[in-house]
Scaffold this motif. Structure first.
Motif, PDB file in Angstrom:
ATOM      1  N   ARG A  90       0.842  -1.206   0.000  1.00  0.00           N
ATOM      2  CA  ARG A  90       0.000   0.000   0.000  1.00  0.00           C
ATOM      3  C   ARG A  90       0.879   1.258   0.000  1.00  0.00           C
ATOM      4  O   ARG A  90       0.533   2.261  -0.611  1.00  0.00           O
ATOM      5  CB  ARG A  90      -0.949   0.001   1.211  1.00  0.00           C
ATOM      6  CG  ARG A  90      -2.109  -0.977   1.076  1.00  0.00           C
ATOM      7  CD  ARG A  90      -3.119  -0.798   2.215  1.00  0.00           C
ATOM      8  NE  ARG A  90      -3.559   0.567   2.354  1.00  0.00           N
ATOM      9  CZ  ARG A  90      -4.535   1.124   1.637  1.00  0.00           C
ATOM     10  NH1 ARG A  90      -5.193   0.413   0.749  1.00  0.00           N
ATOM     11  NH2 ARG A  90      -4.864   2.395   1.822  1.00  0.00           N
ATOM     12  N   TYR A  94      -0.005   3.516  -3.047  1.00  0.00           N
ATOM     13  CA  TYR A  94      -0.903   4.636  -2.736  1.00  0.00           C
ATOM     14  C   TYR A  94      -0.232   5.751  -1.915  1.00  0.00           C
ATOM     15  O   TYR A  94      -0.352   6.926  -2.231  1.00  0.00           O
ATOM     16  CB  TYR A  94      -2.111   4.131  -1.932  1.00  0.00           C
ATOM     17  CG  TYR A  94      -2.949   3.087  -2.630  1.00  0.00           C
ATOM     18  CD1 TYR A  94      -3.516   3.338  -3.878  1.00  0.00           C
ATOM     19  CD2 TYR A  94      -3.211   1.852  -2.037  1.00  0.00           C
ATOM     20  CE1 TYR A  94      -4.305   2.378  -4.520  1.00  0.00           C
ATOM     21  CE2 TYR A  94      -3.988   0.898  -2.661  1.00  0.00           C
ATOM     22  CZ  TYR A  94      -4.533   1.162  -3.902  1.00  0.00           C
ATOM     23  OH  TYR A  94      -5.313   0.224  -4.521  1.00  0.00           O
ATOM     24  N   VAL A  95       0.424   5.342  -0.838  1.00  0.00           N
ATOM     25  CA  VAL A  95       0.880   6.340   0.136  1.00  0.00           C
ATOM     26  C   VAL A  95       1.958   7.253  -0.445  1.00  0.00           C
ATOM     27  O   VAL A  95       1.870   8.488  -0.339  1.00  0.00           O
ATOM     28  CB  VAL A  95       1.427   5.647   1.406  1.00  0.00           C
ATOM     29  CG1 VAL A  95       1.950   6.687   2.390  1.00  0.00           C
ATOM     30  CG2 VAL A  95       0.345   4.804   2.051  1.00  0.00           C
ATOM     31  N   GLN A  98       0.283   9.491  -3.177  1.00  0.00           N
ATOM     32  CA  GLN A  98      -0.757  10.447  -2.805  1.00  0.00           C
ATOM     33  C   GLN A  98      -0.384  11.289  -1.593  1.00  0.00           C
ATOM     34  O   GLN A  98      -0.625  12.497  -1.575  1.00  0.00           O
ATOM     35  CB  GLN A  98      -2.065   9.706  -2.512  1.00  0.00           C
ATOM     36  CG  GLN A  98      -2.650   9.007  -3.740  1.00  0.00           C
ATOM     37  CD  GLN A  98      -3.936   8.270  -3.414  1.00  0.00           C
ATOM     38  OE1 GLN A  98      -4.685   8.633  -2.513  1.00  0.00           O
ATOM     39  NE2 GLN A  98      -4.215   7.208  -4.154  1.00  0.00           N
ATOM     40  N   ARG A  99       0.161  10.665  -0.576  1.00  0.00           N
ATOM     41  CA  ARG A  99       0.448  11.420   0.652  1.00  0.00           C
ATOM     42  C   ARG A  99       1.793  12.140   0.557  1.00  0.00           C
ATOM     43  O   ARG A  99       1.907  13.310   0.888  1.00  0.00           O
ATOM     44  CB  ARG A  99       0.443  10.470   1.856  1.00  0.00           C
ATOM     45  CG  ARG A  99       0.928  11.073   3.171  1.00  0.00           C
ATOM     46  CD  ARG A  99      -0.138  11.831   3.912  1.00  0.00           C
ATOM     47  NE  ARG A  99       0.386  12.466   5.109  1.00  0.00           N
ATOM     48  CZ  ARG A  99      -0.104  12.313   6.335  1.00  0.00           C
ATOM     49  NH1 ARG A  99      -1.144  11.552   6.543  1.00  0.00           N
ATOM     50  NH2 ARG A  99       0.428  12.939   7.364  1.00  0.00           N
ATOM     51  N   VAL A 100       2.799  11.416   0.104  1.00  0.00           N
ATOM     52  CA  VAL A 100       4.127  12.029   0.017  1.00  0.00           C
ATOM     53  C   VAL A 100       4.240  12.859  -1.266  1.00  0.00           C
ATOM     54  O   VAL A 100       4.989  13.831  -1.320  1.00  0.00           O
ATOM     55  CB  VAL A 100       5.229  10.941   0.081  1.00  0.00           C
ATOM     56  CG1 VAL A 100       6.614  11.573   0.107  1.00  0.00           C
ATOM     57  CG2 VAL A 100       5.044  10.074   1.315  1.00  0.00           C
ATOM     58  N   GLY A 101       3.496  12.458  -2.270  1.00  0.00           N
ATOM     59  CA  GLY A 101       3.479  13.251  -3.501  1.00  0.00           C
ATOM     60  C   GLY A 101       4.554  12.885  -4.503  1.00  0.00           C
ATOM     61  O   GLY A 101       4.902  13.683  -5.363  1.00  0.00           O
ATOM     62  N   GLY A 256      -5.247   9.452  -8.836  1.00  0.00           N
ATOM     63  CA  GLY A 256      -5.476   8.470  -7.779  1.00  0.00           C
ATOM     64  C   GLY A 256      -6.706   7.619  -8.004  1.00  0.00           C
ATOM     65  O   GLY A 256      -6.906   6.614  -7.310  1.00  0.00           O
ATOM     66  N   SER A 428       3.195   2.052   7.311  1.00  0.00           N
ATOM     67  CA  SER A 428       3.314   3.506   7.145  1.00  0.00           C
ATOM     68  C   SER A 428       2.032   4.215   7.534  1.00  0.00           C
ATOM     69  O   SER A 428       2.067   5.247   8.212  1.00  0.00           O
ATOM     70  CB  SER A 428       3.679   3.856   5.698  1.00  0.00           C
ATOM     71  OG  SER A 428       2.640   3.459   4.819  1.00  0.00           O
ATOM     72  N   GLU A 429       0.916   3.665   7.118  1.00  0.00           N
ATOM     73  CA  GLU A 429      -0.345   4.355   7.399  1.00  0.00           C
ATOM     74  C   GLU A 429      -0.717   4.264   8.874  1.00  0.00           C
ATOM     75  O   GLU A 429      -1.111   5.244   9.488  1.00  0.00           O
ATOM     76  CB  GLU A 429      -1.459   3.760   6.533  1.00  0.00           C
ATOM     77  CG  GLU A 429      -1.291   4.091   5.062  1.00  0.00           C
ATOM     78  CD  GLU A 429      -2.093   3.177   4.161  1.00  0.00           C
ATOM     79  OE1 GLU A 429      -1.761   1.975   4.108  1.00  0.00           O
ATOM     80  OE2 GLU A 429      -3.034   3.635   3.515  1.00  0.00           O
ATOM     81  N   LEU A 433       3.339   7.658   9.108  1.00  0.00           N
ATOM     82  CA  LEU A 433       3.169   8.798   8.196  1.00  0.00           C
ATOM     83  C   LEU A 433       2.789  10.075   8.939  1.00  0.00           C
ATOM     84  O   LEU A 433       3.235  11.169   8.597  1.00  0.00           O
ATOM     85  CB  LEU A 433       2.084   8.470   7.174  1.00  0.00           C
ATOM     86  CG  LEU A 433       2.530   8.226   5.734  1.00  0.00           C
ATOM     87  CD1 LEU A 433       3.155   9.462   5.151  1.00  0.00           C
ATOM     88  CD2 LEU A 433       3.521   7.080   5.638  1.00  0.00           C
TER      89      LEU A 433
ATOM     90  N   TYR B 184     -12.945   8.825  -5.274  1.00  0.00           N
ATOM     91  CA  TYR B 184     -12.334   7.522  -5.006  1.00  0.00           C
ATOM     92  C   TYR B 184     -11.870   7.452  -3.553  1.00  0.00           C
ATOM     93  O   TYR B 184     -11.834   8.475  -2.859  1.00  0.00           O
ATOM     94  CB  TYR B 184     -11.164   7.258  -5.958  1.00  0.00           C
ATOM     95  CG  TYR B 184     -10.037   8.274  -5.940  1.00  0.00           C
ATOM     96  CD1 TYR B 184      -8.947   8.136  -5.086  1.00  0.00           C
ATOM     97  CD2 TYR B 184     -10.062   9.379  -6.799  1.00  0.00           C
ATOM     98  CE1 TYR B 184      -7.910   9.057  -5.087  1.00  0.00           C
ATOM     99  CE2 TYR B 184      -9.031  10.306  -6.812  1.00  0.00           C
ATOM    100  CZ  TYR B 184      -7.956  10.154  -5.951  1.00  0.00           C
ATOM    101  OH  TYR B 184      -6.929  11.074  -5.946  1.00  0.00           O
ATOM    102  N   SER B 192      -3.094   9.480   8.220  1.00  0.00           N
ATOM    103  CA  SER B 192      -2.811   8.351   7.327  1.00  0.00           C
ATOM    104  C   SER B 192      -3.471   7.061   7.756  1.00  0.00           C
ATOM    105  O   SER B 192      -3.476   6.100   7.009  1.00  0.00           O
ATOM    106  CB  SER B 192      -1.289   8.135   7.286  1.00  0.00           C
ATOM    107  OG  SER B 192      -0.812   7.769   8.569  1.00  0.00           O
TER     108      SER B 192
END
Lengths: 849, 288
Positions: A90, A94-95, A98-101, A256, A428-429, A433, B184, B192
């Motif tokens: 994940r 994804y992370v 999307q989160r870190v960019g 995303g 991480s999630e 994070l 989505y 997080s």
């Protein structure tokens, strides 16, 4: 008012996101548990399948463990090391995006139709148990069946679940070693389900694993990819070739809503599995299992480029982070401590002999069987549903290893392994994070302005993948102490090479000495031993004279009867102030283990009590500012040298069809300007053969011992970085900046300077300069406060010139830099005054270690 | 272009963002916190030590939540599940972050600079946003969303053909449907530990009915707006609006019919459908 907006524009958006690279870059050592080990030898029996036959059943992987005579515990640890992602699929799907960019273009890295170029481009190891669909003997006939990736062992089952839930992870069938008799949580096996190790199947690149994505929609995928399932080209294609469009270099990787067919995870092996120096592959693109070792450290890997592979080359992320040399990784880049500091994935060798340090103050969780009824869960916690599986947090003195480049991982070998899993994205999630810095958050009152400490207890409670790994750390440690990590002697490598050509060929240690003496001068090895004893052993021996007698009469190759390994680890692992070593100091200044920072709980109190190096001008408190020296075992096989692989020839990028050349020249003149192409010393092509490694070793040693002849290296941006600051408006014909500006950091700027810029402090001081100049003066002094006022005035007058405005003020820039060092192959001048003959002798002797 | 006109247009993005988003503050538990980032408690600890019950969530309304400081809003958001991807029309309200002083956080930082973005020369963006933006319409099955705009006057300079815009009637009032976005499950930029429902304008131009002017403004070549929402209770979502990944404001979405229909059962059980990944950690909104 427009001018004022600029301040906020800079504050909110002006510095773009950063990121980068995870993964190890460390070696890991176990608590000493000596036992006899087989000597390092090249495999005597061919392990590869017969010509034309392919393994798709994992048999080759397991056969190696048999040939190495690994114990059940070591085998279990090996399998985890090679296959366990601990749920980081994940993170990498994804992370990170999307989160870190930061965008990873997994198809670019793993596409099966470019399997032949994968090693050359990325330095990653092709999995012997995988094949390109359509190739002879490959069970998959077309890329449509495998969604464009390799077909690998276990894919017959996995591919059924792309776009569906219900996949049963192969880790569920993992065979643990029996619970250790002395395990406080035993004798009953209470380990977390092995399913949470999450193996998935290989992607075709060792250490990179795939998982079926239950959210995948085949019809939507086909619509995006030209009606095909077997390609991701619509997903990763640039949106436009029109230079007038600000989004021309972007792709659907940033969308995303698109769910790819696979989630991609990484294992520790992704950075550590590489070619065996004793038995290198004839063709690096097609290694066999017997050509690979799990903890040797992949000195060819371009993990930095890989992890930003979906970013435009003119982005901040690409330019700042893709300069890391092959085999190095900026392990603090994702925690974003804003210290640019790639470090090598060095070999893990002879761990039983590695030094440990007694009486260090360690605050950590330790296994126990019960907690007091009124105990706070922050101090003592028992896992629900288990019998006496508890952990208590306490401060105690322990004997521990020092791991990482500065010895920062210092609460125990097991915990050092544990932290690597976070470095590669696991949990991480659930756990970490939220503790990281958001580079766009410039408000010090808001979350993620800076790091906060990761909480091991919380992670144990909330992340089942954490528990799955934690309960098996002894197995991983056993593997890292196993015969697969034994030193790799040059004479053994040469013997194997000769034996491959003629079964009766022999090559012993004495033959090597004779050859070295021929090459480096009569008696060179013996003289080199003497030079080493007099000049190097005080740091590069793990056995001090007070314990093992004088260096002058020492046999540095003596065997430890208890372990069967060489007694001397050839490095004392002690911390040396960075100014004494003199090498590129940025790595030593990384701050993640300081109090209040992300990995605080993995640093000992003893570590943080180290005094700052008085000769370092940047902030170096909290235990920073030191380097461990390295082990010189098998040093012939691990050039180039230093923590950043900068000491020695530069290694070329790959060439050939479908191969991307990532080489970035870095040799500069005395003024720090990049040398013209014609004056750049030639890079060296990859050559993992025995003689290729030895040749690279010799040249790297010559550069090490002759500082006056080194050409300095400073990595520069090789493209302008374009940063649009502020929104744009479409008037029907062209994009126009509504407000804000486009920031351009010019090609040729020093990459590290940008990566080390403490932009948040800079922005906040700019605001202080405007609103509370008295406070700024108190904080920074009058001269700097006045300078900042002037800077602000200039920025407001010409916001698009911010780079020039700040860049021309070198001293001011230094004040906001976490590391001002720029020359990457500086320092370690020890030995420069030796005679030429002694230098040659030293090179000869070290090749025997 | 005159400066005044430029500022008027500058306000449009803020509207687009909510497009992206009084009573007393709700009496729900919060973890203690200090002023600096390092004094903000870890969300996992907040959730563990101060779980929100359905009864707590019932106390929160679209109006009273705006009375809280940003840290308190964040602590609520972090204790929410994503809930089901909504369907239908929702009324929207936006509010800007407040610091510990109760002032807008941006004003606390840059007070002497005039409030900057939030208050450009008297240009009351919050007021404008509230006036223009009335909420969102979710098309769950298509994983698409559009924003309800009731006053086109400010947007007119950048709309080519106002008559061609799609309209909707909600509670007897006309609204234009602008700024389409994709829906989505994805990463929260604040917390997080579980996914949020993402409202993403990056590829707004791929959505049927897209009108380059003004929809361009929210997309990847404009403000790069990305919203995320989590469910407070059925029919009521709390959202966060970002531009180019920088947090700008909070908003709420409320559908009275859904709240009345599904609220009582939720109050009893704390259970609601979930479309997104809710992590291996606990979701603590279950009834006690």
């Amino acid at each position: 008012m427009m001018k004022r907006f600029v301040v906020v524009a800079v504050a909110l958006a002006g510095t773009a996101s950063v990121m980068a690279v995870l993964v190890s870059g460390q070696d890991i050592v176990p608590a000493p548990k000596p036992k006899p080990k087989p000597a390092a030898v090249a495999p005597a029996v061919p392990l590869a399948p017969a010509s034309g036959q392919a393994y798709f059943d994992d048999a080759g992987f397991h056969r190696i463990a048999e040939s190495e005579q690994l114990s059940a515990e070591e085998r279990a640890g090996r399998e985890i090391w090679y296959k366990a992602t601990a749920g980081n699929d994940r993170f990498h799907t994804y992370v990170f995006q999307q989160r870190v960019g930061v965008l990873v273009d997994w198809f670019r890295v793993l596409r099966s139709d470019q399997r032949e170029g994968r090693f050359k481009t990325w330095g990653i190891m092709n999995d012997p148990d995988c094949c390109t669909p359509g190739a002879p003997n490959c069970p998959a006939r077309s890329l449509e069946e495998t969604y464009g990736l390799d077909y690998c062992a276990g894919d017959d089952e996995l591919l059924k679940y792309v776009g569906r839930s219900g996949y049963r992870d192969p880790a569920c069938d993992f065979k643990d070693a029996p619970v250790a008799a002395n395990d406080p949580h035993g004798p009953k096996d209470q380990r977390q389900s092995a399913c949470d190790l999450k193996f998935g199947t290989s992607t075709g690149a060792l250490g990179f694993r795939k998982f079926p994505n239950p959210r995948f929609d085949p019809e939507r995928w086909k619509a995006l990819n030209g009606g095909k399932l077997g390609t991701w080209e619509g997903y990763n294609r640039k949106l436009s070739e029109d230079k007038a469009r600000s989004d021309r270099d972007l792709s659907h990787l940033m969308d995303g809503s698109v769910e790819p067919p696979f989630l991609i995870g990484t294992t520790c092996g992704s950075c550590h599995i590489a070619f065996d120096p004793l038995n290198p592959p004839k063709d690096p693109t097609h290694p066999k299992w017997e050509n690979l070792k799990g903890a040797i450290g992949n000195q060819y890997l371009r993990i930095s480029q890989l992890l930003v592979s979906g970013m435009p080359v003119n982005s901040l992320e690409w330019q700042v982070f893709t300069h890391a040399r092959p085999g190095t990784s900026d392990t603090s880049a994702i925690p974003t401590d804003q210290v640019d500091n790639p470090g090598s994935m060095n070999a893990i060798i002879n761990t039983h002999q590695r030094p440990t340090f007694a009486d260090e103050e360690i605050l950590k969780w330790r296994k126990t069987n019960a907690c007091a009824k009124d105990a706070s869960p922050d101090k003592c916690w028992c896992e629900p549903g288990r019998e006496g599986k508890c952990w208590a947090k306490s401060l105690a003195k322990e004997r521990v290893h020092h791991i990482l480049k500065g010895g920062e991982d210092s609460i125990g070998a097991l915990e050092a392994i544990q932290r690597v899993y976070f470095n590669i994205g696991s949990c991480s999630e659930q756990c970490w994070l939220n503790h990281l810095t958001d580079l766009r958050q410039v408000d010090p009152a808001m979350r993620n302005f800076g790091q906060t400490p990761f909480d091991i207890g919380q992670c144990r409670r909330d992340c089942s993948n954490f528990r799955a790994i934690e309960d098996r750390l002894p197995e991983i440690l056993a593997f890292l102490s196993s015969g697969e990590t034994n030193a790799t002697d040059l004479h053994v490598a040469r013997a194997a090479e000769r034996k491959a050509k003629s079964a009766s060929a022999k090559y012993e240690y004495d033959d090597l000495v004779a050859d070295l003496d021929r090459e480096f001068g009569k008696g060179a090895v013996a003289q080199g031993r003497k030079v080493f004893a007099e000049n190097c052993a005080r740091c590069h021996s793990s056995l001090p004279e007070s314990e093992a007698g004088p260096f002058a009469s020492r046999d540095f190759r003596a065997i430890d009867a208890k372990t069967g390994l060489r007694a001397d680890w050839m490095g004392n692992d002690a911390s040396t102030p960075v100014s004494e070593v003199g090498t590129f100091r940025c790595r030593a200044l990384h701050s993640n283990h300081m109090a209040g920072h992300i990995w605080q709980e993995y640093g000992s109190e003893t570590l943080r009590a180290r005094k700052p190096d008085p000769n370092v001008k940047e902030s170096a408190d909290g235990g920073r500012g030191y380097y461990r020296n390295i082990s010189l075992l098998s040093v012939w096989a691990h050039a180039p040298f230093m923590h950043n692989n900068a000491m020695g020839p530069e290694i070329c990028g790959g060439t050939g069809p479908g191969v991307t050349d990532f080489y970035r020249p870095s040799y500069v003149d005395a003024s720090g300007n990049l040398l013209p192409a014609a004056q750049q010393p030639a890079c060296w092509p990859y050559d993992p053969s025995v003689e290729g490694r030895f040749k690279l070793y010799k040249e790297s040693m010559r550069q090490l011992l002759n500082p006056d002849k080194r050409i300095p290296k400073i990595t520069k941006l090789d493209e302008d970085i374009i940063l649009p600051v502020g929104p744009r408006l479409w008037d029907g014909k062209e994009e126009k900046e509504l407000f804000g500006f486009t920031l351009v950091v010019p090609k040729g700027a020093t990459a590290g300077t940008l990566g080390n810029l403490q932009h948040k402090q800079f922005v906040n001081d700019l605001i202080l300069a405007k609103l509370h100049p008295d406070q700024l003066e108190k904080k920074r002094g009058k001269a700097q406060a006045d300078e900042m006022k002037q800077v602000l005035a200039e920025i407001l007058a010409e916001p698009s010139k911010i780079v020039e405005t700040v860049g021309k003020r070198k001293e001011l820039l230094a004040a906001y830099s976490s590391c001002t060092a720029v020359v990457e192959n500086d320092g370690h001048t020890f030995g420069e005054s030796l005679s030429e003959a002694d230098k040659n002798a030293l090179i000869a002797f070290l090749a025997t270690l | 272009m005159t400066t005044n006109r430029l500022f008027r247009i500058a306000a449009v993005p803020m509207v687009a963002l909510v497009l992206g988003a009084c009573d007393r503050a709700p009496s729900v538990p919060f973890a203690p916190y200090g002023e600096g980032y390092a004094a903000r408690p870890d969300f996992a600890k907040v959730e563990h030590d101060f779980p929100l019950t359905p009864a707590d969530l019932e106390k929160i309304t679209p109006k009273n939540i705006a009375k809280l400081t940003q840290e308190e809003v964040d602590q609520i958001y972090a204790r929410l599940p994503a809930g089901p991807i909504p369907d239908g029309a929702f009324d929207g309200t936006l509010f800007f972050p407040k610091g510990v002083s109760g002032d807008r956080r941006l004003a606390e930082i840059v007070g002497g600079l005039g409030g900057l973005v939030v208050n450009l020369k008297g240009f009351k963006l919050e007021l404008i946003g509230k006036t223009l933006w009335k909420g969102k319409v979710f098309y769950r099955d298509e994983r698409v969303l559009r924003n309800r705009i009731e006053d086109l006057s400010i947007l007119k300079p950048i709309i080519d053909d106002p008559d061609s815009l799609e309209k909707i009637v909600v509670d007897g009032r006309d609204a234009w449907l602008l700024f389409p976005a994709k829906l989505y499950c994805g990463q929260s930029l604040l917390d997080s530990r579980r996914e949020s429902i993402i409202i993403d304008y990056a590829f707004t131009d791929e959505i049927e009915g897209y009108k380059e002017r003004p929809d361009f403004l929210a997309g990847r070549r404009g403000l790069r707006v990305r919203d995320e929402i989590r469910m407070v209770r059925p029919g009521f979502y709390l959202g966060r609006a970002y531009a180019d990944r920088a947090f700008l404001l909070n908003f709420t979405l409320y559908n009275a019919a859904i709240a009345e229909r599904d609220g009582p059962a939720f109050l009893k059980t704390g259970q609601a459908p979930e479309d997104c990944w809710s992590s291996t950690s606990r979701v603590l909104t279950a009834a006690k």
